[in-house]
Design a protein around this motif. Structure first.
Motif, PDB file in Angstrom:
ATOM      1  N   PRO A   6       0.801  -1.231   0.000  1.00  0.00           N
ATOM      2  CA  PRO A   6       0.000   0.000   0.000  1.00  0.00           C
ATOM      3  C   PRO A   6       0.832   1.280   0.000  1.00  0.00           C
ATOM      4  N   ASP A   7       2.095   1.220   0.391  1.00  0.00           N
ATOM      5  CA  ASP A   7       2.922   2.425   0.400  1.00  0.00           C
ATOM      6  C   ASP A   7       3.125   2.998  -0.993  1.00  0.00           C
ATOM      7  N   GLN A   8       2.881   2.201  -2.019  1.00  0.00           N
ATOM      8  CA  GLN A   8       3.037   2.673  -3.389  1.00  0.00           C
ATOM      9  C   GLN A   8       1.798   3.394  -3.912  1.00  0.00           C
ATOM     10  N   LEU A   9       0.769   3.465  -3.077  1.00  0.00           N
ATOM     11  CA  LEU A   9      -0.490   4.082  -3.477  1.00  0.00           C
ATOM     12  C   LEU A   9      -0.894   5.185  -2.503  1.00  0.00           C
ATOM     13  N   THR A  10      -1.667   6.127  -3.010  1.00  0.00           N
ATOM     14  CA  THR A  10      -2.409   7.045  -2.152  1.00  0.00           C
ATOM     15  C   THR A  10      -3.820   6.500  -2.080  1.00  0.00           C
ATOM     16  N   VAL A  11      -4.299   6.192  -0.868  1.00  0.00           N
ATOM     17  CA  VAL A  11      -5.611   5.547  -0.738  1.00  0.00           C
ATOM     18  C   VAL A  11      -6.528   6.369   0.170  1.00  0.00           C
ATOM     19  N   THR A  12      -7.796   6.395  -0.195  1.00  0.00           N
ATOM     20  CA  THR A  12      -8.829   7.011   0.622  1.00  0.00           C
ATOM     21  C   THR A  12      -9.948   6.006   0.782  1.00  0.00           C
ATOM     22  N   GLY A  13     -10.409   5.801   2.015  1.00  0.00           N
ATOM     23  CA  GLY A  13     -11.443   4.813   2.276  1.00  0.00           C
ATOM     24  C   GLY A  13     -12.783   5.442   2.608  1.00  0.00           C
ATOM     25  N   PHE A  14     -13.867   4.763   2.200  1.00  0.00           N
ATOM     26  CA  PHE A  14     -15.231   5.182   2.499  1.00  0.00           C
ATOM     27  C   PHE A  14     -16.010   3.979   3.009  1.00  0.00           C
ATOM     28  N   VAL A  15     -16.841   4.213   3.993  1.00  0.00           N
ATOM     29  CA  VAL A  15     -17.627   3.125   4.567  1.00  0.00           C
ATOM     30  C   VAL A  15     -18.622   2.596   3.537  1.00  0.00           C
ATOM     31  N   TYR A  16     -18.745   1.271   3.501  1.00  0.00           N
ATOM     32  CA  TYR A  16     -19.786   0.619   2.701  1.00  0.00           C
ATOM     33  C   TYR A  16     -20.648  -0.192   3.655  1.00  0.00           C
ATOM     34  N   ARG A  17     -21.964  -0.018   3.572  1.00  0.00           N
ATOM     35  CA  ARG A  17     -22.855  -0.762   4.448  1.00  0.00           C
ATOM     36  C   ARG A  17     -24.077  -1.224   3.685  1.00  0.00           C
ATOM     37  N   VAL A  18     -24.631  -2.320   4.126  1.00  0.00           N
ATOM     38  CA  VAL A  18     -25.853  -2.870   3.552  1.00  0.00           C
ATOM     39  C   VAL A  18     -26.968  -2.689   4.573  1.00  0.00           C
ATOM     40  N   ASP A  19     -28.089  -2.110   4.127  1.00  0.00           N
ATOM     41  CA  ASP A  19     -29.247  -1.931   4.997  1.00  0.00           C
ATOM     42  C   ASP A  19     -30.492  -1.867   4.131  1.00  0.00           C
ATOM     43  N   GLU A  20     -31.587  -1.393   4.714  1.00  0.00           N
ATOM     44  CA  GLU A  20     -32.842  -1.360   3.969  1.00  0.00           C
ATOM     45  C   GLU A  20     -32.783  -0.407   2.774  1.00  0.00           C
ATOM     46  N   GLU A  21     -31.863   0.537   2.786  1.00  0.00           N
ATOM     47  CA  GLU A  21     -31.736   1.482   1.684  1.00  0.00           C
ATOM     48  C   GLU A  21     -30.734   1.004   0.630  1.00  0.00           C
ATOM     49  N   ASN A  22     -29.919   0.040   0.971  1.00  0.00           N
ATOM     50  CA  ASN A  22     -28.909  -0.472   0.042  1.00  0.00           C
ATOM     51  C   ASN A  22     -28.820  -1.983   0.248  1.00  0.00           C
ATOM     52  N   ALA A  23     -29.555  -2.735  -0.566  1.00  0.00           N
ATOM     53  CA  ALA A  23     -29.633  -4.180  -0.377  1.00  0.00           C
ATOM     54  C   ALA A  23     -28.276  -4.847  -0.527  1.00  0.00           C
ATOM     55  N   GLY A  24     -27.560  -4.513  -1.585  1.00  0.00           N
ATOM     56  CA  GLY A  24     -26.235  -5.082  -1.785  1.00  0.00           C
ATOM     57  C   GLY A  24     -26.283  -6.567  -2.091  1.00  0.00           C
ATOM     58  N   PRO A  25     -25.170  -7.128  -2.568  1.00  0.00           N
ATOM     59  CA  PRO A  25     -25.117  -8.558  -2.857  1.00  0.00           C
ATOM     60  C   PRO A  25     -25.105  -9.380  -1.570  1.00  0.00           C
ATOM     61  N   ALA A  26     -25.509 -10.643  -1.692  1.00  0.00           N
ATOM     62  CA  ALA A  26     -25.602 -11.517  -0.520  1.00  0.00           C
ATOM     63  C   ALA A  26     -24.266 -11.677   0.185  1.00  0.00           C
ATOM     64  N   ALA A  27     -23.172 -11.685  -0.569  1.00  0.00           N
ATOM     65  CA  ALA A  27     -21.845 -11.882   0.025  1.00  0.00           C
ATOM     66  C   ALA A  27     -21.458 -10.752   0.955  1.00  0.00           C
ATOM     67  N   LEU A  28     -22.134  -9.596   0.824  1.00  0.00           N
ATOM     68  CA  LEU A  28     -21.796  -8.433   1.639  1.00  0.00           C
ATOM     69  C   LEU A  28     -22.898  -8.102   2.644  1.00  0.00           C
ATOM     70  N   ALA A  29     -23.730  -9.086   2.945  1.00  0.00           N
ATOM     71  CA  ALA A  29     -24.858  -8.854   3.842  1.00  0.00           C
ATOM     72  C   ALA A  29     -24.420  -8.410   5.235  1.00  0.00           C
ATOM     73  N   ASP A  30     -23.210  -8.759   5.641  1.00  0.00           N
ATOM     74  CA  ASP A  30     -22.736  -8.404   6.978  1.00  0.00           C
ATOM     75  C   ASP A  30     -22.174  -6.990   7.058  1.00  0.00           C
ATOM     76  N   CYS A  31     -21.993  -6.343   5.919  1.00  0.00           N
ATOM     77  CA  CYS A  31     -21.418  -4.997   5.930  1.00  0.00           C
ATOM     78  C   CYS A  31     -22.386  -4.034   6.610  1.00  0.00           C
ATOM     79  N   GLY A  32     -21.902  -3.312   7.579  1.00  0.00           N
ATOM     80  CA  GLY A  32     -22.726  -2.484   8.441  1.00  0.00           C
ATOM     81  C   GLY A  32     -22.561  -2.980   9.854  1.00  0.00           C
ATOM     82  N   THR A  33     -22.725  -4.315  10.011  1.00  0.00           N
ATOM     83  CA  THR A  33     -22.320  -4.951  11.264  1.00  0.00           C
ATOM     84  C   THR A  33     -20.815  -5.132  11.252  1.00  0.00           C
TER      85      THR A  33
END
Length: 268
Positions: free
Chosen positions: A207-234
């Motif tokens: 990662p030292d070779q990159l400049t990175v910025t992170g943003f939260v991703y969550r799945v809830d009633e407003e963003n169903a998301g794929p099944a593999a990411l159902a835990d995102c938010g928890t």
């Protein structure tokens, strides 16, 4: 420049595809499925230290650590001084809390997020010399909890501990770097590595070779998301904006890194 998607993507018109794409984009203000925090239940008071175990397995008397020196103090609603921040962080990270929690890499101790001046009640705000309190916030990856400890800087005591689940504050720089490291090590990071090689002529190894910025991703009633990411938010999940240091952007927005499970997924 050779493109691994078989087409050049110009400006901000980005084609979402199976690999990362080098693009000239302006960093968006929102990259999450839902980027928000909601209050949850409160738990307990300050957490104390735990007793050490001797070689025989019998608990030894707890050692009470003295409070760090006061150092330079602010007054009223002045921002916390460097000394006050250091003192608050030392007081908040009790031995018991440190030993029972984990940071983003799985090491002992919670992931510290921020240290801020605590709000005052209306009655306190009207006082000639209002109390100075600091709020030190953490993410504990062991229990996927957002923990805020309120420290009274005059008494040197933790006066409140607030533990919430399902609350996801913005990730820190260290968390974004760890997410990038996991992406680079994963098969889903192959496109990122190929595009980095095209842009620089060098292999992407960390990662030292990159400049990175992170943003939260969550799945809830407003963003169903794929099944593999159902835990995102928890779980603590983030998306990354990645950029060659002093160079081009590489689009990795389709990738979601679950820092709690230490797994990488692709949207769509």
């Amino acid at each position: 420049m050779h493109r691994h998607l078989g087409k050049v993507v110009a400006g901000a018109a980005i084609a979402v595809t199976a690999t990362a794409v080098m693009v000239g984009v302006t960093l968006p203000s929102d990259a999450s499925g839902q980027e928000k925090g909601a209050a949850a239940g409160r738990e307990g008071g300050p957490q104390g230290s735990t007793a050490e175990q001797s070689q025989s397995g019998r608990p030894q008397p707890a050692v009470v650590e003295s409070a760090p020196a006061q150092g330079k103090k602010g007054t009223g609603r002045d921002p916390l001084t460097g000394d006050e921040m250091k003192r608050a962080e030392q007081l908040a990270l009790t031995r018991g809390f440190r030993d029972s929690s984990e940071n983003v890499t799985g090491g002992k101790g919670p992931q510290q997020l921020a240290t801020d001046l605590a709000e005052l009640s209306p009655e306190e705000a009207a006082e000639a010399a209002p109390p100075r309190r600091a709020e030190v916030s953490y993410y504990d990856y062991k229990g996927d909890s957002y923990v805020t400890k309120t420290v009274d800087l005059d008494s040197g005591k933790v006066v409140e501990t607030d533990t919430q689940h399902g609350v996801q504050p913005p990730p820190t720089r260290d968390e974004a770097r760890e997410a990038a490291r996991l992406l680079i090590a994963d098969k889903l990071g192959d496109g990122l590595k190929r595009d980095y090689k095209d842009a620089t002529g060098r292999a992407l190894t960390g990662p030292d070779q990159l400049t990175v910025t992170g943003f939260v991703y969550r799945v809830d009633e407003e963003n169903a998301g794929p099944a593999a990411l159902a835990d995102c938010g928890t779980h603590r999940c983030i998306r990354l904006f990645t950029k060659v240091v002093n160079g081009q952007w590489i689009d990795t927005r389709q990738m979601v890194i679950d820092l709690s499970a230490r797994t990488v997924h692709r949207l769509g």
